[in-house]
Structures are given as structure tokens and as C-alpha cells.
Design an enzyme around this catalytic site. Sequence first.
Site, short mmCIF file in Angstrom:
data_model
loop_
_atom_site.label_atom_id
_atom_site.label_comp_id
_atom_site.label_asym_id
_atom_site.label_seq_id
_atom_site.Cartn_x
_atom_site.Cartn_y
_atom_site.Cartn_z
N SER A 97 -12.70 -4.82 -14.22
CA SER A 97 -14.05 -5.25 -13.82
C SER A 97 -14.97 -4.09 -13.47
CB SER A 97 -13.95 -6.23 -12.65
OG SER A 97 -13.28 -5.63 -11.55
N THR A 98 -14.44 -3.05 -12.83
CA THR A 98 -15.30 -1.91 -12.43
C THR A 98 -15.69 -1.09 -13.65
OG1 THR A 98 -13.87 -1.88 -10.47
CG2 THR A 98 -15.58 -0.20 -10.60
N LYS B 254 -9.11 0.11 -3.00
CA LYS B 254 -8.08 0.72 -3.86
C LYS B 254 -7.47 1.99 -3.24
CE LYS B 254 -8.91 -2.39 -6.98
NZ LYS B 254 -9.47 -2.15 -8.27
N GLU C 23 -4.99 2.92 -22.01
CA GLU C 23 -5.70 3.72 -20.99
C GLU C 23 -5.06 5.10 -20.85
OE1 GLU C 23 -7.39 0.27 -17.99
OE2 GLU C 23 -5.33 0.93 -17.74
N GLY D 174 -4.70 -4.93 -15.04
CA GLY D 174 -5.47 -5.61 -16.08
C GLY D 174 -4.72 -5.64 -17.42
C1 5RP Z 1 -6.52 -2.28 -16.38
C2 5RP Z 1 -6.69 -1.33 -15.27
C3 5RP Z 1 -7.90 -1.48 -14.43
O1 5RP Z 1 -8.61 -0.29 -14.48
C4 5RP Z 1 -7.49 -1.78 -13.02
O2 5RP Z 1 -6.72 -2.97 -13.05
C5 5RP Z 1 -8.69 -1.96 -12.10
O3 5RP Z 1 -9.41 -3.11 -12.42
P1 5RP Z 1 -10.60 -3.64 -11.50
O4 5RP Z 1 -11.71 -2.64 -11.60
O5 5RP Z 1 -10.95 -4.99 -12.10
O6 5RP Z 1 -10.07 -3.77 -10.10
O7 5RP Z 1 -5.90 -0.44 -15.05
O8 5RP Z 1 -5.32 -2.06 -17.07
#
Ligand code: 5RP
Length: 225
Positions: free
Chosen positions: A27-28, A121, A103, A97
Site C-alpha cells: 500500500s505504501t 513498522k 522485490e 504482500g
Molecule cells: C510486499 C511487501 C510490502 O512492501 C510490505 O508488505 C509493506 O506493505 P504495506 O506498505 O502495505 O504495509 O513487502 O511483498
Amino acid sequence: MDLKELAAAEAVRYVEDGMVVGLGSGSTASIAIKLIGDKVKAEGLEIVGVPTSKTSDLLGRAVGIRIVDLDDHPTVDLTIDGADEVDPRLNLIKGLGGALVREKIVAAASVVEIIVADESKLVDYLGQKAPVPVEIVKFSFKTTMRRLTGLGCKPVLRMGGDAPFTTDNGNYIADCRFERMDNPTVMESIINNIPGVVDNGLFVGRASKAMIGTRDGIRIIEKQF
Ligand code: 5RP
């Protein structure tokens, strides 16, 4: 301003004309992709984007970023990506995610990797709140999960509704909760040494800096050499 947006906006300031930009997932990172799209339109930037998931690929195209293949642009100038945990040394857990494999491939190709996250986080040590996601091939996945148990964690097969969650690469994810992880560098390698493991969500020494959105404003954590 929303804390995720605060972090994303700060990171997008680093995007410059002519860059190959890694587009993160979650999401970020999605907020950052939208802001990059706005910047491309407002400033007429000529950039290309390397996506880290099918979702970031689609979103990048939707906001007007020219999407390219990493194999054709093997050096990424800057990647903006999210994280599930950020420790004081800028080591990360990623992959809640489900996009950790792509990534990590894009992060490894990036000159600069900026992490964007809100203050929830931040952790004192990796594994404090989140499990370590481990992408595993479907073949004999229960055997692979048993081997993961031998490392002292409790792997749980991630579900997506009634069926196991499947990644963009067609694999499963085992979310591995560790009581405490003293040496994430060693653990990253040990997990990847298990047959059937594709990669895991420990990102050690890969981030250049983190933009953390806090209620007191933006906090920037730099990599310590
Ligand atoms: C996906 C990831 C995302 O970057 C991680 O889960 C953070 O997500 P969000 O910004 O929604 O908290 O590693 O694989």
C-alpha cells in the site's frame, strides 16, 4: 497527512529525469507509484519503471509510467519499496504482500533502495512483530515446511480464502514466526539453503535509507557502513 503518504512523498523527491525507477509493492509503495505518475505528468519526466509485482506493473501503467523489463534495464537507479519491519540497522522483513522474490531481485539491481513505511513498522529486532515470509515451490511443500520447522520457527502456509495463496511466480508462501532472530544475515542464507525454498523476506543490508512517516513528521534512517 497520512503517515504512509508522508513517507512516500519524501521518497518521490529523489526521482529524477532519465532514471530507471523500481516500483515497489504494497500500500505504501502504491502511494509512491501514484505520486511518481503525478510527477511524470507535472514535470514531463522521461523515466521508465521496473515493477516488483503484477500489481505494481498494472498501477504503473495506469498512472502513465513507461514499464520496462529488468533484463533490458539491468541497473535500476532508484527503487522505492515498502517493508513490514525495519530494524535500527535498516535490515528488513518484507513480503507480507507476497512479492518478496521480485522485490529482492529488483533491490539487488538497484543503486539506491529507499524504503517507505509508517512508524508502526519500526522494530528493535527483526521478527518482533512479523513472521518471515518464505516463498516455496508447490512440489512437496509440506516437506519444505518441515525443514523450516527445524530452524526453530513455526511455519504457517499462507491462505488466500479457501486455497493456499499463490504468488505472481506460481509458488506458495510459508509465514515463519521466529521467537527471536539474533543474526538475520546468517538466517537469510540458511533459509535459502533449504531445497524447495525460492527466497525469503529477510532483506539484510539492501536498503540505502528509509523514509518513516511519524506523527512528529518524517524520520530518515540512513544505512550505517
Ligand atoms: C510486499 C511487501 C510490502 O512492501 C510490505 O508488505 C509493506 O506493505 P504495506 O506498505 O502495505 O504495509 O513487502 O511483498
